[in-house]
Design an enzyme around this catalytic site. Structure first.
Site, PDB file in Angstrom:
ATOM      1  N   SER A 134      13.903  59.020  37.407  1.00 17.55           N
ATOM      2  CA  SER A 134      14.398  58.079  38.411  1.00 17.55           C
ATOM      3  C   SER A 134      14.889  58.874  39.610  1.00 17.55           C
ATOM      4  CB  SER A 134      15.546  57.251  37.826  1.00 17.55           C
ATOM      5  OG  SER A 134      16.279  56.596  38.844  1.00 17.55           O
ATOM      6  N   TYR A 147      23.642  56.615  33.114  1.00 19.12           N
ATOM      7  CA  TYR A 147      22.243  56.575  33.553  1.00 19.12           C
ATOM      8  C   TYR A 147      21.908  57.803  34.392  1.00 19.12           C
ATOM      9  CZ  TYR A 147      17.890  54.751  35.504  1.00 19.12           C
ATOM     10  OH  TYR A 147      16.570  54.590  35.867  1.00 19.12           O
TER      11      TYR A 147
END
Length: 249
Positions: A134, A147
């Site tokens: 990401s 995350y």
């Protein structure tokens, strides 16, 4: 393809099938969605199967790869896509169990799957592992420390595995999407104010589409990218190019 029954995983599964690959669609929930992807691929003439496994569970991961061995005698490409973002919470307010679960799925899971895949790929001296990372392996995201930590860790895990597997002819790398129009972030792009804020972070001025990620995943797994390993390829419309500086510092 872990997490191959929805969102980016579904798009990547379809793209690999369209390229002629045999596709194993892993899932942990919604088996009907996984089977729908498999049925679509089979209808197009491709060999495909659905495989249940919680990627954070070593025993389930081992069983999944054993099923691949039995069906196809191994694999050539692993795409580690399964991931969660977890509940939003400031770091000092986060629930430790929820925080840990994000790391288990997003970092331990790719390690366990890569571990099984690399045992096979290094033996055959060919193959590719693509870890779906990401932009948040680089960009902080308040409220989502688990995350961001998991994706930053996934980047360094990939670099280390690439260094280890390179002498065996095996490539390992990350593919890092930015803002992509998928069901997981639908609440943002369905909201006009949320969408406007998000687009302000993307120099190209549009959201990515699943096909933007899927096509590049197929390319990176192909011989056309045979000299690409140990790095992260960002597919983010320029989000990591610090768009807030477009009007000066």
């Amino acid at each position: 393809m872990t997490g191959g029954n929805s969102g980016l995983g579904e798009a990547i599964s379809r793209a690999f099938g369209a390229s002629g690959a045999r596709v194993a669609v892993n899932y942990v929930t919604h088996p009907e969605a996984a089977q729908a992807v498999v049925s679509e691929l089979q209808a197009g003439g491709q060999d495909a199967l659905a495989l249940p496994a919680d990627v954070a569970d070593p025993a389930q991961v081992g069983q999944m790869f054993a099923a691949l061995d039995e069906r196809w005698g191994g694999l050539d490409v692993l795409v580690n896509n399964a991931g969660i973002d977890g509940p939003r919470a400031l770091g000092w307010e986060a629930d430790p169990d929820a925080w840990r679960r994000v790391l288990e799925v997003n970092l331990v899971g790719p390690f366990l799957c890569a571990r099984e895949a690399l045992r096979r790929l290094t033996r055959q001296r060919s193959g590719v592992v693509i870890n779906i990372s990401s932009v948040h392996e680089r960009i902080a995201w308040s409220g989502y420390s688990a995350y961001t930590a998991s994706k930053a860790g996934l980047s360094m895990l990939s670099q280390t595995l690439a260094q280890e597997a390179g002498p065996f002819g095996v490539r390992v790398l990350c593919l890092a999407p930015g803002a992509v129009r998928t069901p997981i972030n639908a609440a943002v792009w369905h909201d006009p104010r949320g969408l406007a804020d998000l687009l302000g972070k993307v120099p190209l001025g549009r959201l990515g589409e699943p096909r933007d990620i899927a096509g590049l995943a197929v390319f990176l797994a192909s011989d056309a990218a045979a000299y690409v390993t140990g790095t992260t390829v960002f597919v983010d419309g320029g989000m990591t190019d610090y768009p807030s500086f477009m009007q000066g510092g």
